[in-house]
Design a protein around this motif. Structure first.
Motif, PDB file in Angstrom:
ATOM      1  N   ASP A 171       0.841  -1.200   0.000  1.00  0.00           N
ATOM      2  CA  ASP A 171       0.000   0.000   0.000  1.00  0.00           C
ATOM      3  C   ASP A 171       0.883   1.261   0.000  1.00  0.00           C
ATOM      4  N   THR A 172       1.918   1.260   0.822  1.00  0.00           N
ATOM      5  CA  THR A 172       2.830   2.403   0.924  1.00  0.00           C
ATOM      6  C   THR A 172       3.609   2.615  -0.371  1.00  0.00           C
ATOM      7  N   ILE A 173       4.104   1.540  -0.962  1.00  0.00           N
ATOM      8  CA  ILE A 173       4.858   1.657  -2.222  1.00  0.00           C
ATOM      9  C   ILE A 173       3.956   2.212  -3.314  1.00  0.00           C
ATOM     10  N   ASN A 174       2.735   1.683  -3.431  1.00  0.00           N
ATOM     11  CA  ASN A 174       1.822   2.127  -4.478  1.00  0.00           C
ATOM     12  C   ASN A 174       1.421   3.585  -4.286  1.00  0.00           C
ATOM     13  N   CYS A 219       1.290  -1.377 -10.695  1.00  0.00           N
ATOM     14  CA  CYS A 219       1.984  -2.586 -10.251  1.00  0.00           C
ATOM     15  C   CYS A 219       3.397  -2.625 -10.850  1.00  0.00           C
ATOM     16  N   ARG A 220       3.510  -2.361 -12.150  1.00  0.00           N
ATOM     17  CA  ARG A 220       4.825  -2.407 -12.804  1.00  0.00           C
ATOM     18  C   ARG A 220       5.770  -1.407 -12.136  1.00  0.00           C
ATOM     19  N   GLU A 221       5.291  -0.175 -11.939  1.00  0.00           N
ATOM     20  CA  GLU A 221       6.128   0.850 -11.332  1.00  0.00           C
ATOM     21  C   GLU A 221       6.530   0.476  -9.905  1.00  0.00           C
ATOM     22  N   MET A 222       5.609  -0.135  -9.164  1.00  0.00           N
ATOM     23  CA  MET A 222       5.918  -0.540  -7.790  1.00  0.00           C
ATOM     24  C   MET A 222       7.096  -1.495  -7.750  1.00  0.00           C
ATOM     25  N   GLY A 225      10.054  -2.704  -3.978  1.00  0.00           N
ATOM     26  CA  GLY A 225       9.329  -3.687  -4.771  1.00  0.00           C
ATOM     27  C   GLY A 225      10.202  -4.853  -5.185  1.00  0.00           C
ATOM     28  N   LYS A 226      11.427  -4.551  -5.599  1.00  0.00           N
ATOM     29  CA  LYS A 226      12.371  -5.622  -5.984  1.00  0.00           C
ATOM     30  C   LYS A 226      12.687  -6.522  -4.796  1.00  0.00           C
ATOM     31  N   ASN A 227      12.775  -5.923  -3.604  1.00  0.00           N
ATOM     32  CA  ASN A 227      13.016  -6.730  -2.401  1.00  0.00           C
ATOM     33  C   ASN A 227      11.857  -7.674  -2.114  1.00  0.00           C
ATOM     34  N   LEU A 228      10.621  -7.198  -2.322  1.00  0.00           N
ATOM     35  CA  LEU A 228       9.466  -8.085  -2.140  1.00  0.00           C
ATOM     36  C   LEU A 228       9.517  -9.241  -3.136  1.00  0.00           C
TER      37      LEU A 228
END
Length: 181
Positions: free
Chosen positions: A88-91, A148-151, A157-160
């Protein structure tokens, strides 16, 4: 009529009538009504979706048509509260003034596609559409949330993705659904 003018009318009719699921009908009217009435929901209960219902929704995504029948998108069902908050925070970073883009939903379903495939955006959209229609069919609200792509291009995002073991080449439908609880 347009189909006939292109010479496809008879082929189309034969395919529809030979379809073992539809029998002699062109479309189940109950399914058509469902498609007409599904709407985005932006208010969610705090309780989690029952596992059986979530699995039905996710399974519907695996039956979406994809380019060359590759079934390459990966569905990630996130129910872990900390991970939901992190997503939620990343988006939210990509939305001006919208603090909680997932509207407090306790479950987030992400559809990820390999950009190296023939039609990654289309494949992902078809999977997401099946998921949203299935959610409506079982009485669960859903809403398309973009970026989603940008996240997943951000470090967070890469860490997730790394935590979830993605990206990795996946054979057809194996590991198609990932649960994060």
């Amino acid at each position: 009529d347009r189909l006939r003018s292109r010479g496809l009318g008879d082929v189309y009719k034969r395919q529809v009538y030979k379809n073992k699921f539809l029998g002699n009908r062109i479309m189940n009217t109950e399914g058509l009504e469902m498609l007409k009435h599904r709407r985005s929901v932006r208010k969610f209960q705090t309780k989690q979706i029952e596992t059986e219902i979530l699995n039905q929704i996710l399974e519907a995504g695996t039956y979406a048509p994809t380019a060359n029948g590759k079934q390459q998108p990966v569905i990630v069902a996130v129910q872990n509260a900390d991970t939901v908050m992190k997503i939620d925070t990343i988006n939210a970073k990509f939305r001006k003034g919208q603090e909680h883009p997932y509207y407090g939903a306790p479950t987030i379903i992400l559809v990820l596609s390999n950009p190296e495939t023939i039609a990654p955006v289309e494949d992902g959209c078809l999977v997401a559409g099946n998921i949203m229609n299935a959610a409506y069919a079982v009485g669960v609200g859903s809403c398309w949330i973009h970026f989603c792509r940008e996240m997943f291009e951000t470090e967070d995002g890469k860490n997730l993705l790394k935590q979830w073991g993605l990206p990795k080449p996946l054979p057809r439908k194996k590991d198609y659904i990932i649960h994060v609880k």
